[in-house]
Each structure stands twice: as C-alpha cells, then as structure tokens.
Motif scaffolding. Structure first.
Motif, PDB file in Angstrom:
ATOM      1  N   ALA A  73     -59.649  29.161  44.385  1.00 37.06           N
ATOM      2  CA  ALA A  73     -58.575  29.233  45.376  1.00 37.06           C
ATOM      3  C   ALA A  73     -57.266  28.761  44.749  1.00 37.06           C
ATOM      4  O   ALA A  73     -57.247  28.342  43.603  1.00 37.06           O
ATOM      5  CB  ALA A  73     -58.921  28.349  46.569  1.00 37.06           C
ATOM      6  N   ASP A  74     -56.190  28.857  45.531  1.00 42.34           N
ATOM      7  CA  ASP A  74     -54.901  28.360  45.068  1.00 42.34           C
ATOM      8  C   ASP A  74     -54.831  26.865  45.398  1.00 42.34           C
ATOM      9  O   ASP A  74     -54.723  26.468  46.555  1.00 42.34           O
ATOM     10  CB  ASP A  74     -53.773  29.122  45.772  1.00 42.34           C
ATOM     11  CG  ASP A  74     -52.408  28.761  45.230  1.00 42.34           C
ATOM     12  OD1 ASP A  74     -52.144  27.554  45.026  1.00 42.34           O
ATOM     13  OD2 ASP A  74     -51.608  29.680  45.000  1.00 42.34           O
ATOM     14  N   ARG A  75     -54.886  26.048  44.344  1.00 35.03           N
ATOM     15  CA  ARG A  75     -55.022  24.610  44.505  1.00 35.03           C
ATOM     16  C   ARG A  75     -53.847  24.016  45.310  1.00 35.03           C
ATOM     17  O   ARG A  75     -54.058  23.252  46.258  1.00 35.03           O
ATOM     18  CB  ARG A  75     -55.072  23.980  43.113  1.00 35.03           C
ATOM     19  CG  ARG A  75     -55.547  22.574  43.064  1.00 35.03           C
ATOM     20  CD  ARG A  75     -55.710  22.158  41.598  1.00 35.03           C
ATOM     21  NE  ARG A  75     -56.431  20.895  41.504  1.00 35.03           N
ATOM     22  CZ  ARG A  75     -55.827  19.719  41.570  1.00 35.03           C
ATOM     23  NH1 ARG A  75     -54.527  19.657  41.704  1.00 35.03           N
ATOM     24  NH2 ARG A  75     -56.553  18.607  41.505  1.00 35.03           N
ATOM     25  N   ASP A  76     -52.624  24.391  44.926  1.00 40.77           N
ATOM     26  CA  ASP A  76     -51.455  23.826  45.612  1.00 40.77           C
ATOM     27  C   ASP A  76     -51.448  24.198  47.089  1.00 40.77           C
ATOM     28  O   ASP A  76     -51.098  23.383  47.945  1.00 40.77           O
ATOM     29  CB  ASP A  76     -50.159  24.345  44.983  1.00 40.77           C
ATOM     30  CG  ASP A  76     -49.937  23.721  43.617  1.00 40.77           C
ATOM     31  OD1 ASP A  76     -50.636  22.719  43.317  1.00 40.77           O
ATOM     32  OD2 ASP A  76     -49.091  24.233  42.861  1.00 40.77           O
ATOM     33  N   LYS A  77     -51.836  25.431  47.368  1.00 37.91           N
ATOM     34  CA  LYS A  77     -51.749  25.876  48.760  1.00 37.91           C
ATOM     35  C   LYS A  77     -52.838  25.225  49.603  1.00 37.91           C
ATOM     36  O   LYS A  77     -52.606  24.869  50.759  1.00 37.91           O
ATOM     37  CB  LYS A  77     -51.832  27.395  48.835  1.00 37.91           C
ATOM     38  CG  LYS A  77     -50.680  28.008  48.070  1.00 37.91           C
ATOM     39  CD  LYS A  77     -50.225  29.303  48.616  1.00 37.91           C
ATOM     40  CE  LYS A  77     -48.921  29.696  47.950  1.00 37.91           C
ATOM     41  NZ  LYS A  77     -49.044  29.886  46.480  1.00 37.91           N
ATOM     42  N   ASN A  87     -65.937  31.574  46.819  1.00 41.84           N
ATOM     43  CA  ASN A  87     -65.691  32.363  45.618  1.00 41.84           C
ATOM     44  C   ASN A  87     -65.135  33.740  45.941  1.00 41.84           C
ATOM     45  O   ASN A  87     -65.619  34.745  45.458  1.00 41.84           O
ATOM     46  CB  ASN A  87     -67.021  32.492  44.861  1.00 41.84           C
ATOM     47  CG  ASN A  87     -66.779  32.744  43.397  1.00 41.84           C
ATOM     48  OD1 ASN A  87     -65.636  32.778  42.945  1.00 41.84           O
ATOM     49  ND2 ASN A  87     -67.856  32.933  42.665  1.00 41.84           N
ATOM     50  N   PHE A  88     -64.096  33.769  46.773  1.00 45.59           N
ATOM     51  CA  PHE A  88     -63.555  35.059  47.175  1.00 45.59           C
ATOM     52  C   PHE A  88     -62.681  35.656  46.072  1.00 45.59           C
ATOM     53  O   PHE A  88     -61.822  35.005  45.525  1.00 45.59           O
ATOM     54  CB  PHE A  88     -62.713  34.931  48.441  1.00 45.59           C
ATOM     55  CG  PHE A  88     -61.979  36.181  48.767  1.00 45.59           C
ATOM     56  CD1 PHE A  88     -62.650  37.257  49.315  1.00 45.59           C
ATOM     57  CD2 PHE A  88     -60.640  36.310  48.466  1.00 45.59           C
ATOM     58  CE1 PHE A  88     -61.987  38.436  49.577  1.00 45.59           C
ATOM     59  CE2 PHE A  88     -59.963  37.493  48.727  1.00 45.59           C
ATOM     60  CZ  PHE A  88     -60.654  38.542  49.288  1.00 45.59           C
ATOM     61  N   ARG A  89     -62.936  36.907  45.725  1.00 44.06           N
ATOM     62  CA  ARG A  89     -62.078  37.574  44.726  1.00 44.06           C
ATOM     63  C   ARG A  89     -61.508  38.835  45.330  1.00 44.06           C
ATOM     64  O   ARG A  89     -62.219  39.607  45.962  1.00 44.06           O
ATOM     65  CB  ARG A  89     -62.871  37.950  43.481  1.00 44.06           C
ATOM     66  CG  ARG A  89     -63.678  36.782  42.983  1.00 44.06           C
ATOM     67  CD  ARG A  89     -63.517  36.524  41.532  1.00 44.06           C
ATOM     68  NE  ARG A  89     -64.141  35.217  41.274  1.00 44.06           N
ATOM     69  CZ  ARG A  89     -63.924  34.500  40.207  1.00 44.06           C
ATOM     70  NH1 ARG A  89     -63.108  34.930  39.289  1.00 44.06           N
ATOM     71  NH2 ARG A  89     -64.510  33.332  40.044  1.00 44.06           N
ATOM     72  N   GLU A  90     -60.202  39.029  45.103  1.00 46.01           N
ATOM     73  CA  GLU A  90     -59.586  40.282  45.542  1.00 46.01           C
ATOM     74  C   GLU A  90     -60.245  41.412  44.769  1.00 46.01           C
ATOM     75  O   GLU A  90     -60.577  41.258  43.597  1.00 46.01           O
ATOM     76  CB  GLU A  90     -58.082  40.304  45.218  1.00 46.01           C
ATOM     77  CG  GLU A  90     -57.283  39.175  45.809  1.00 46.01           C
ATOM     78  CD  GLU A  90     -56.863  39.412  47.248  1.00 46.01           C
ATOM     79  OE1 GLU A  90     -57.280  40.445  47.817  1.00 46.01           O
ATOM     80  OE2 GLU A  90     -56.162  38.563  47.791  1.00 46.01           O
TER      81      GLU A  90
END
Ligand SMILES: Nc1ncnc2c1ncn2[C@@H]1O[C@H](COP(=O)(O)OP(=O)(O)OP(=O)(O)O)[C@@H](O)[C@H]1O
Ligand SMILES: [Mg+2]
Length: 375
Positions: free
Chosen positions: A259-263, A367-370
C-alpha cells in the motif's frame, strides 16, 4: 397540431379528416403504408391514425416505421372488431391506443386529446431533462475549475507557511538569540496556529488532487504493525494531556501490506486525531488490528459522544460536521480517509450508538495490485 390519417379507404379518410380539420387540426392523408412512411419522413406529425389493415404493409409495419422516424409521434391504431388482437399487439409495440371502426367521433377525439396531452408532457420532460443535463455539465466544469483553483492556491500557500513555521522554530529554540518566556509563549502559539494552517492547506490540496483524479499512489511493501505502533507512539503526550487511556491490540505477526505508506498513515492519523479530539477528558481510545483471510481490519474506537445514525454516512462527505460540535475542524479528515481507503480498494465505515462512543473501521486488501502494473 398535425395529424396523419393512414387508411386505404378514401371515404373514411375524408370523413375523419373533415371533422378533425373542423376541430382545428392540420390533417394530411396517406392511402398506403409507403405513402405514410414518406410523409412521416418528410416532417413531424404529432399524431398518426393508422388503419391496422393496409394494402401494401401491415398496420404494425407502419407503426414500427413511424415510431422509428420519430418516437414522439403518438400512434393510434384503427381496427375492425375482427382484428382486435393485432391492436393489442400494436399497443405492446408502442402504439398509444386503438379505436374500433366504424369510428365513434367523440371517442376518437377523446383519445386524440389524451394522446396529445401525453405527448406534451413527454416533450416537456425531455426538454427539462436536456436543460438539466446542460446545467449539470456546466456545474461539473465549474466544479473542476474550482478544484483546480483550490489546488493551486493551497499549493502556493504551502511554501510560505513552511518558511514562517521554520523561522518561528528558530527563534523559539533560541537559535537567533535569547528570548524570554513570554515571547516564547507568544511565538509558540503562533507556531501552533501556523501548523494548523499547514494541515488545513494540506487537506485542501489532498482533496482537490483526489477530485481531479491526480492523487498519485506510491505503493510499497511494509510492516503495518510497525507503522501503527510508530504513529501511536507520537500520541503519548496528547493522551496524557487529556488524561486518556489508550489501549492497543496489534498482533506482532500481523505482517506486511502492499500500500501507499504515507497515505495509510494519513488515514490512521485522521482517525486517531478525531478519536482524541472528540472524546472528552478522561476517556479511552483503542486501536485494534486483525488479519482475516486476505484483508486487514483496522478499528479505532473511543468513548466519546458517538455518531447519531443519520450522520453515519454524511460525516464521510466533504465539510460535513455534526452541528452541535464546538470543536475546531474543517470536515475534511474523514472524506480524505475514505478516498484513500477506496483508492486502495478498501472500505470504511463507523459503528456507533449515540452517547456510547464510536468505532471507525476500515478494511484494506493486504496485497491489492492494479491490473497490468506493478503498483
Ligand atoms: N471519533 C469521533 N467521535 C465523534 N464524532 C466524530 C468522530 N470522528 C468524526 N466525528 C464527527 O465527524 C465530523 C467529520 O469529521 P472529519 O474528520 O471529516 O472533520 P473534522 O474533524 O471536523 O475536521 P478535520 O479533520 O478536517 O480537521 C466531525 O466534525 C465530527 O462531528
Ligand atoms: Mg477530523
């Protein structure tokens, strides 16, 4: 109002036409299906009276052709008793009504009036719909421009604010010479206000980026337990300042997330901030992480005022705040959290009974991947 009479019997056409003209309608006649279709192709008729039996095509065929040329034309079938079935079929295929032959003029006029009234309403509806669509397009465009404006302004605000904050820090820390306690207090208050402004501007920038679809995701694999613990540890002072108890339940083997750590940090921070902000002194805030199958559940609970049922969805909308609140805020924290969670294909909601505290829950796929990308 113009009417096309489609009938192979010239006498029937004449009689009917005369009466309709006397009633103020413009009337044209067609003796065959192909004549009728040609007329309807040449101009719009408000209404067509169609004999079910015609020499060249069936009345049903003409009905289909007339409606295909202009679906607003009201079609009324004329039928002998013997062909009632096909009239009913015609109604199923878009005819407005049918009348039986020999025609009773009063009945015909009544049906025509009703048909034209229906047409008037439906044309009016179409016009309104078109107006609404145009207005909506215009609003969307304005909204886009407004978002872009907010994004630009917020962006322009950020740097000067950061510079002011830095300058204040330098003076407060005594790096620019000695200052007394009173001066320090004043400057510290200024600094905390600048920090609030920076947060607000960051929120505005975030929300306008999300609205413009320009929020960039920088996904990586990281230890979610570690991150949550790190964030929580920065709140120790806040908890003790408000004499609050904090509890956490973060399994040490909770593992990694893509995931996006900062978000994700931002989501946790927004929810923890709210829990602390809206819970009165002496209350309790809890954080719990659970792994279920391929998903991670995050629960942030508090013993604050809770969220009334009618606000449970609303608070996730921009600028929505529960009215009685006298606590500072803009109403952007939750919508941003929601957008971020949804960008991660997760979901967020609140469980609460008014007066009994709130529990904000969000779920993220581990573990979602576009599709077709590494991100
Ligand atoms: N834990 C909570 N307990 C009670 N009410 C809450 C809680 N969290 C949010 N709310 C209500 O939901 C509203 C929206 O929350 P949100 O975080 O979006 O905005 P805010 O906290 O008012 O401002 P901001 O986060 O932008 O500084 C709040 O104003 C508050 O009324
Ligand atoms: Mg908030």
């Amino acid at each position: 109002m113009n009417i096309l009479i489609i009938d192979d019997d010239p006498n029937a056409r004449k009689t009917l036409g005369k009466i309709l003209k006397a009633k103020g309608f413009e009337v044209e006649e067609a003796g065959t299906g192909s004549e009728a279709v040609a007329s309807c192709g040449a101009k719009f008729f408000n209404l067509a009276l169609i004999d079910v039996r015609l020499p060249d095509t069936s009345g049903l065929g003409v009905l289909k052709a007339v409606r295909a040329l202009n679906e607003d034309t009201i079609a009324i079938m004329m039928t002998g008793y013997a062909s009632l079935d096909s009239s009913i079929e015609a109604m199923n295929k878009g005819a407005y009504s049918y009348i039986t032959k020999p025609v009773n003029m009063d009945a015909v006029l009544a049906v025509i009036e009703k048909g034209l009234e229906k047409q008037r309403l439906s044309l009016e509806n179409k016009r309104l719909l078109k107006e609404l669509t145009a207005a909506n397009e215009k609003l969307k465009e304005l909204d886009k421009r407004k978002s872009a404006f907010v994004a630009n302004v917020s962006h322009e605000f950020k740097n000067p604010l950061a510079v002011i904050k830095e300058s204040l820090s330098i003076i407060i820390d005594g790096l620019a010479g000695d200052i007394d306690t009173k001066q320090k207090d004043i400057l510290s208050a200024a600094k905390s206000n600048i920090e609030r402004l920076i947060r607000l501007v960051t929120d505005l920038l975030d929300i306008s980026k999300i609205e413009a679809g320009k929020m960039e995701m920088r996904r990586e694999n990281f230890d979610i337990g570690l991150l949550t613990n790190e964030i929580l540890s920065t709140y120790e002072r806040e908890f003790s300042k408000k004499k609050m108890l904090s509890s956490k339940n973060i399994p040490s083997d909770i593992g990694m997330i893509w995931a996006d750590r900062d978000k994700i940090s931002e989501v946790l921070i927004n929810l923890i901030n709210n829990a602390i902000k809206y819970t009165p002194e002496g209350g309790e805030v809890g954080i719990k992480l659970t792994a279920k199958e391929n998903e991670l559940y995050f629960e942030i609970s508090d013993t604050g005022p809770g969220i009334p049922e009618e606000y449970k969805d609303k608070i996730f909308d921009k600028f929505e705040r529960i009215t009685a609140e006298k606590i500072e805020g803009t109403g952007l924290g939750l919508p941003i959290a929601k957008d971020i969670v949804e960008l991660h294909k997760g979901r967020i909601w609140v469980e609460s009974e008014a007066g009994k505290g709130s529990r904000f829950i969000f779920v993220l796929p581990r573990n979602f991947r576009e599709k077709n990308t590494l991100r």
